[in-house]
Design an enzyme around this catalytic site. Sequence first.
Site, mmCIF file in Angstrom:
data_model
loop_
_atom_site.group_PDB
_atom_site.id
_atom_site.type_symbol
_atom_site.label_atom_id
_atom_site.label_comp_id
_atom_site.label_asym_id
_atom_site.label_seq_id
_atom_site.Cartn_x
_atom_site.Cartn_y
_atom_site.Cartn_z
ATOM 1 C CD GLU A 1 -3.066 -1.084 2.191
ATOM 2 O OE1 GLU A 1 -2.989 -0.263 3.121
ATOM 3 O OE2 GLU A 1 -4.020 -1.855 2.057
ATOM 4 C CD GLU B 1 -3.716 -6.021 3.206
ATOM 5 O OE1 GLU B 1 -4.581 -5.333 3.775
ATOM 6 O OE2 GLU B 1 -2.499 -5.774 3.262
HETATM 7 O O1 AHR Z 1 -4.948 -6.075 7.122
HETATM 8 C C1 AHR Z 1 -4.866 -4.926 7.913
HETATM 9 C C2 AHR Z 1 -4.189 -3.765 7.205
HETATM 10 O O2 AHR Z 1 -5.004 -3.328 6.160
HETATM 11 C C3 AHR Z 1 -2.880 -4.081 6.524
HETATM 12 O O3 AHR Z 1 -1.796 -4.001 7.388
HETATM 13 C C4 AHR Z 1 -2.793 -3.004 5.477
HETATM 14 O O4 AHR Z 1 -2.067 -3.403 4.358
HETATM 15 C C5 AHR Z 1 -4.236 -2.680 5.162
HETATM 16 O O5 AHR Z 1 -4.476 -1.332 5.183
#
Ligand code: AHR
Length: 498
Positions: free
Chosen positions: A173, A292
């Site tokens: 990110e 994610e």
């Molecule tokens: O999964 C939780 C967080 O969400 C992770 O660390 C990040 O990559 C995202 O913003």
Amino acid sequence: MKKAKLILDRDYVISPIDKRIYGAFVEHLGRCVYTGLYEPGHPTADEEGFRGDVLELVRALDVPVVRYPGGNFVSGYRWEDGVGPRELRPRRLDLAWKTTEPNEVGLHEFASWAKKANSSVLYSVNLGTRGPQDAQNLVEYANHPAGSAWSDLRIKNGAKDPLDIRLWCLGNEMDGPWQMGSKTAQEYARVANEAAKMMKWTDDRIELVACGSSGPTMPTFGLWERTVLSECYDNVDYISLHRYYGNPNGDSADFLASTMDLEAFIRTVASICDAVKGEKHKKKRIHLSLDEWNVWYHSHAQDQELHKRAPWGTALPLLEDVYNFEDALLVGLILITILRNADRVKIACMAQLVNVIAPILTRPGGGAWRQTIYWPLKQASEFGRGVSLLAKIECEKTDTKHYTDVPTVDAAAVENESGDVTVFAVNRGAEDAALACDLRSFGAFRTVRHSVLHHDDPLAVNTEADPDNVVPKEIPAAAEDGQIRLPAASWNVIRFCR
Ligand code: AHR
């Protein structure tokens, strides 16, 4: 009862399914690692301190790949802190989550845990506070057989054989202002490309995931992907997507329609990949890593409180969403969306695996149990392997606050390796639906099995004391007219067996 129709044809194939879409994510965050998968002294802990009860639940999920060690955490992480003798490893402040990282678990321990879980590692390198040289060192440490400083250090640290990590993320990110060392698209693109080159020069068998924007609502979204791919196209294989959904205002219809957003997100990123492909006159296609995804909102308020009460703690109960039945329906819909896009989504990781926005919860010193969202992931992982088929659905459509023409029934279909056909279907509606299945060229099946996940209370949860409150149940498969009854608000796995 509402009516719905599903048409499948053996010739209408979307794509073979990459089993890595059933991946997960372990971050050094909260109690994911410490008292999640690792708890020496726990009654079920093995000789390395890994909880056997958790391993058993993870093995049953059959997670082919696990992303590690972050997440936001990785953008300030020095991987060397987590290797070598434990007594020499430093305790470090983790600025991402305002906690203290003891470094008791690092690369070797996690690789060993992943092996026990029958998973492979998707390792994220730190491109926030670090750069190409550190990433290259790490690939050399993990994968080079022997005879160089880093590979010999690995051997000295107990791993004679290479850890053989084949899949790597180039940071996390990186467009997010919350990220340590966040970057502009151009800054990241240059660093990622140089890191990619050096990592692949070290081991040309590896595959790389470039960071996409951290979400479609970011102002950077779109141009970020284009800039990064324009720079890195030749040296990366995938681009990442991250997406979380929530229902903070109790609008269930709108919440369950959120996969309309996911569908658009996936298709937009795929289009950008193809636009860059066209601009560059390339044959190679970049695929997507949805590394994610999940529901995430239940724990937000609690986490703010916790940070005020216990800054810089270790193994704090952060992001411990307790998932209800309705969340499991959305997870089912997300899996359906991933399967429908199996031609482009080759990797997907539910974020995360244990305790932190996770399908598995544990109590330190106590039990481990399955949350509601465990079930759709487990069933998709078990029955969703083979080839994704075009599932043509005819049903009623409705509008919600943010979405229009939301189908009441959504479904994906898979021709399994055995020749069986599995249909995953969610009835979003408040009424039962009769699903007529037209399986055309597939011919006759011996049996039809139907498993349903339903609870009358959308807010029902599983707890340590009542772990089976929300679990799938087998019901008689087909009514006399051959139609399949999808109960109101339900996740269904319908298996047509040869
Ligand atoms: O999964 C939780 C967080 O969400 C992770 O660390 C990040 O990559 C995202 O913003």
